[in-house]
Each structure stands twice: as structure tokens, then as C-alpha cells.
Design an enzyme around this catalytic site. Structure first.
Site, mmCIF file in Angstrom:
data_model
loop_
_atom_site.group_PDB
_atom_site.id
_atom_site.type_symbol
_atom_site.label_atom_id
_atom_site.label_comp_id
_atom_site.label_asym_id
_atom_site.label_seq_id
_atom_site.Cartn_x
_atom_site.Cartn_y
_atom_site.Cartn_z
ATOM 1 N N VAL A 1 1.130 -3.733 3.808
ATOM 2 C CA VAL A 1 1.084 -5.040 4.484
ATOM 3 C C VAL A 1 2.355 -5.863 4.296
ATOM 4 O O VAL A 1 2.491 -6.924 4.902
ATOM 5 C CB VAL A 1 -0.131 -5.925 4.096
ATOM 6 C CG1 VAL A 1 -1.399 -5.440 4.730
ATOM 7 C CG2 VAL A 1 -0.247 -6.111 2.616
ATOM 8 N N TYR B 1 -3.310 -2.581 -10.447
ATOM 9 C CA TYR B 1 -3.267 -2.369 -8.983
ATOM 10 C C TYR B 1 -2.416 -3.448 -8.294
ATOM 11 O O TYR B 1 -1.520 -3.138 -7.505
ATOM 12 C CB TYR B 1 -4.702 -2.356 -8.440
ATOM 13 C CG TYR B 1 -4.777 -2.353 -6.936
ATOM 14 C CD1 TYR B 1 -4.564 -1.187 -6.200
ATOM 15 C CD2 TYR B 1 -5.043 -3.533 -6.233
ATOM 16 C CE1 TYR B 1 -4.620 -1.200 -4.810
ATOM 17 C CE2 TYR B 1 -5.095 -3.549 -4.853
ATOM 18 C CZ TYR B 1 -4.884 -2.382 -4.146
ATOM 19 O OH TYR B 1 -4.929 -2.399 -2.773
ATOM 20 N N SER C 1 0.800 -1.233 0.000
ATOM 21 C CA SER C 1 0.000 0.000 0.000
ATOM 22 C C SER C 1 0.828 1.277 0.000
ATOM 23 O O SER C 1 0.275 2.360 -0.206
ATOM 24 C CB SER C 1 -0.942 0.027 1.203
ATOM 25 O OG SER C 1 -1.978 -0.892 1.013
ATOM 26 N N LYS D 1 0.518 3.372 -2.968
ATOM 27 C CA LYS D 1 -0.666 4.227 -3.166
ATOM 28 C C LYS D 1 -0.330 5.720 -3.057
ATOM 29 O O LYS D 1 -1.037 6.559 -3.610
ATOM 30 C CB LYS D 1 -1.752 3.845 -2.148
ATOM 31 C CG LYS D 1 -2.260 2.408 -2.307
ATOM 32 C CD LYS D 1 -3.129 1.991 -1.121
ATOM 33 C CE LYS D 1 -3.646 0.565 -1.248
ATOM 34 N NZ LYS D 1 -4.423 0.153 -0.050
ATOM 35 N N TYR E 1 -4.960 3.679 7.966
ATOM 36 C CA TYR E 1 -6.341 3.150 8.088
ATOM 37 C C TYR E 1 -6.889 3.462 9.482
ATOM 38 O O TYR E 1 -6.742 4.568 9.959
ATOM 39 C CB TYR E 1 -6.373 1.642 7.766
ATOM 40 C CG TYR E 1 -5.550 1.343 6.545
ATOM 41 C CD1 TYR E 1 -6.013 1.734 5.292
ATOM 42 C CD2 TYR E 1 -4.302 0.751 6.619
ATOM 43 C CE1 TYR E 1 -5.251 1.514 4.150
ATOM 44 C CE2 TYR E 1 -3.537 0.533 5.489
ATOM 45 C CZ TYR E 1 -4.022 0.917 4.274
ATOM 46 O OH TYR E 1 -3.276 0.715 3.161
HETATM 47 O O1 DON Z 1 -4.875 -4.780 -1.836
HETATM 48 C C1 DON Z 1 -4.291 -5.289 -0.888
HETATM 49 O O2 DON Z 1 -4.884 -5.886 0.007
HETATM 50 C C2 DON Z 1 -2.777 -5.175 -0.858
HETATM 51 N N1 DON Z 1 -2.254 -5.229 -2.184
HETATM 52 C C3 DON Z 1 -2.356 -3.889 -0.200
HETATM 53 C C4 DON Z 1 -2.943 -3.683 1.172
HETATM 54 C C5 DON Z 1 -2.033 -2.990 2.114
HETATM 55 O O3 DON Z 1 -0.850 -2.918 1.937
HETATM 56 C C6 DON Z 1 -2.664 -2.493 3.364
HETATM 57 N N2 DON Z 1 -1.678 -1.838 4.208
HETATM 58 N N3 DON Z 1 -1.327 -1.927 5.300
#
Ligand code: DON
Length: 312
Positions: free
Chosen positions: A264, A194, A67, A70, A246
Site C-alpha cells: 500500500v 509485523y 506488504s 511479506k 489480493y
Molecule cells: O497491514 C497493513 O494493512 C499494511 N501494513 C500492509 C498492507 C498492504 O501493503 C496491502 N497491499 N497492497
């Protein structure tokens, strides 16, 4: 802010402390490939405007930025759509998990902010419009390489494919937004881009270098080129502060006091406006999906160097 040997010894000390801690959080396993990462890694890098980097631990080991990507896709999408972007995505904290679907129905398919998954998918869709998925992805990768001054940055295909096989929630979010007309392109194309930009692999050093424009009024300090208007850089920092972690964003602001974006994969990018860009990496996560030791390392750094935006 501290610099030179004083900065290096603080970063080295924090890395040594974090390495030794037994409480490492839990590695994300909903993306199977990430579940295999060793939780004992810890890296940290602080990049200053002149391009010098204070680094320690596993600061040169590449990890999945997830993320954190982003922040960079938001920057690109603002460059493409300008303030029209805010018709497609909001900028309020969600108070819910990064992959939550509940608010989307009440808010007619317009995601709360660009950092929850739904919002980031809508942002990716803006970058994709008018291009083939491969071109859009190439553009994002070129941007990361330019910002880091490092042409070796790549996408970890195994991570992207692992998420593509198992990303059912993101498929649900994208299809749901598509039903409201918030997604313009075929959902499989938008999601393909994405998943792949989330799977960009970078080290703490590369990430800290890439974040410098946010600390320096939108300018790439290496070349002096403008990456984004100063006002937009300031606003991206504001959204990082309020939404970057978040449902853990309040706690991160309380403890660290810097704009930050987690992923993540266990990375966090934090910005000290006017002074530095910091990247930390520890793969184990807390309950909100943010790096457990990454946050503690940044809290220690902010406290000991006095860089919180809220005061010493
Ligand atoms: O879309 C997802 O679930 C992952 N590619 C990215 C989510 C993420 O990194 C949330 N962050 N802490």
C-alpha cells in the site's frame, strides 16, 4: 531479455510516460503517515543477475515497502518451519480484500494465503517464536540488507508507529487467529514485529536487488550463496502470481503476466524467472489497494520486452 542501453532506454521512457500521466490513483490514508506521501513520485528499477540495474525516475527515493515485505518474511519463515508452515497458513487466492476478516471464521482461523494481512501476521508469528520481538525484527532487517547488498536500509519508525496507533483491523485479525491457537506469541508482540517490517523503507533499486534470488533459483547472485532452495523460490513465485495482488491478482496476471507483490506504499516487486527482478513505485492505488501506475508501467514493460511468463 533486452539488456544494456536498450533496457535503460525502455525503463527511462516508461518512467517519463508515467511521470506525465494525470491518472495517479489514490494514496492510502488508513495509515495516516502514508496519506502524506506526494502522489507525483514514480520510480522504476530492473536488476539483472550480474548486479547491473537499469533505473529511472525516483528509483533511489526510499518508500514504505509495506506488504512487499511479506515476500521476504515468507522466505524466512519457510527457512525456519519448512513445509510445516502450511499448517498455519494456506496458499489459495482469497478473492477478497487484503484486510478482510470474513474467511477466517469459516476456515477456523487459518488464513487463505501468506500475503493477505491475516496470513502475513501468522507468518511473522512463526519468525518471532523463540525470540524477543527486537531480535526477530533485527533478523528481518539483516536479511533485507544482505539481499540488497546495502547496510543503509532502515525501518521508518514514524510509519510503524502511525500503523500501530491505527491498526485496529490487524489487531482484530490477530486476536481472532489467537482464539483458534494459530498465533503462538502475545498478539501485541507479533503485531509489533509485523507493523515494523511493513514499515521498512527501501528504494526501487534496493528492492529490485533484494528480489534477485527469486529470479535465480533461490541463489543470491552477488555471492552465489543459497538463500532458499530452488523449489521454494519457484513456489514463492507461484504464490506471488496467484495471491500477490489480493483480489486484483487475476487482473495483474492477465495484464502483466509476471509473479508480483504489491504494497500500500505504492510499490510492486515483479519477478521475471531466470532473468530479472523489477521494482516500481507510484504511491497512488487502485480500488484493490495496488499501485495504479505501477501496474501500468509493468504491463508496458512486459509487453515491450516480451517477458510475460505466458508468452510474448
Ligand atoms: O497491514 C497493513 O494493512 C499494511 N501494513 C500492509 C498492507 C498492504 O501493503 C496491502 N497491499 N497492497
Amino acid at each position: 531479455m533486452i539488456a544494456g542501453p536498450e533496457l535503460q532506454s525502455l525503463v527511462s521512457e516508461i518512467a517519463a510516460d508515467m511521470r506525465a500521466r494525470p491518472d495517479r490513483g489514490r494514496v492510502a490514508d488508513y495509515i495516516p503517515e502514508l496519506g502524506a506521501v506526494d502522489p507525483s513520485y514514480f520510480g522504476m528499477a530492473v536488476a539483472l543477475p550480474d548486479g547491473t540495474v537499469a533505473a529511472a525516475g525516483d528509483a533511489d527515493t526510499a518508500f514504505s515497502i509495506q506488504s512487499i515485505s511479506k515476500v521476504f518474511t515468507l522466505t524466512l519463515a519457510l527457512g525456519i518451519a519448512g513445509d510445516r508452515l502450511w499448517k498455519r497458513v494456506g496458499r489459495e487466492p482469497s478473492g477478497s480484500a487484503f484486510n478482510s476478516i470474513v474467511q477466517l471464521e469459516n476456515e477456523k482461523g487459518v488464513p487463505r494465503n501468506p500475503f493477505i494481512n491475516a496470513g502475513a501476521i501468522a507468518v511473522t508469528d512463526v519468525i518471532l517464536s523463540g525470540h524477543k520481538p527486537r531480535e526477530a525484527l533485527g533478523e528481518i532487517l539483516r536479511f533485507m540488507r544482505f539481499l540488497s547488498d546495502d547496510p543503509s536500509i532502515t525501518i521508518d519508525k514514524a510509519v510503524a508507529e502511525s500503523e500501530q496507533r491505527t491498526g485496529f483491523r490487524n489487531m482484530a485479525l490477530a486476536n481472532y487467529m489467537k482464539s483458534f491457537g494459530v498465533i503462538e506469541n502475545p498478539v501485541e508482540f507479533t503485531l509489533g514485529v509485523y507493523f515494523h517490517h511493513c514499515a521498512i523503507a527501501m528504494s526501487c533499486r534496493q528492492l529490485a536487488l533484494a528480489g534477485r534470488f527469486l529470479a535465480h533459483s533461490g541463489r543470491h547472485p552477488g555471492t552465489g550463496l543459497s538463500v532458499i532452495q530452488a523449489e521454494r523460490a519457484r513456489r514463492i513465485n507461484a504464490i506471488m502470481l496467484t495471491c500477490g495482488h489480493y483480489d486484483g491478482s487475476g487482473e495483474f496476471a492477465y495484464r502483466v503476466g509476471l509473479p508480483g507483490k504489491s504494497g500500500v506504499g505504492g510499490g510492486i516487486l515483479a519477478i521475471v524467472p531466470g532473468q530479472a527482478s523489477i521494482a516500481v513505485w507510484s504511491p497512488g492505488l487502485d480500488a484493490a489497494g495496488n499501485s495504479h501506475l505501477g501496474r501500468i508501467a509493468l504491463e508496458t514493460f512486459a509487453k515491450r520486452s516480451g517477458v510475460s511468463i505466458f508468452g510474448a
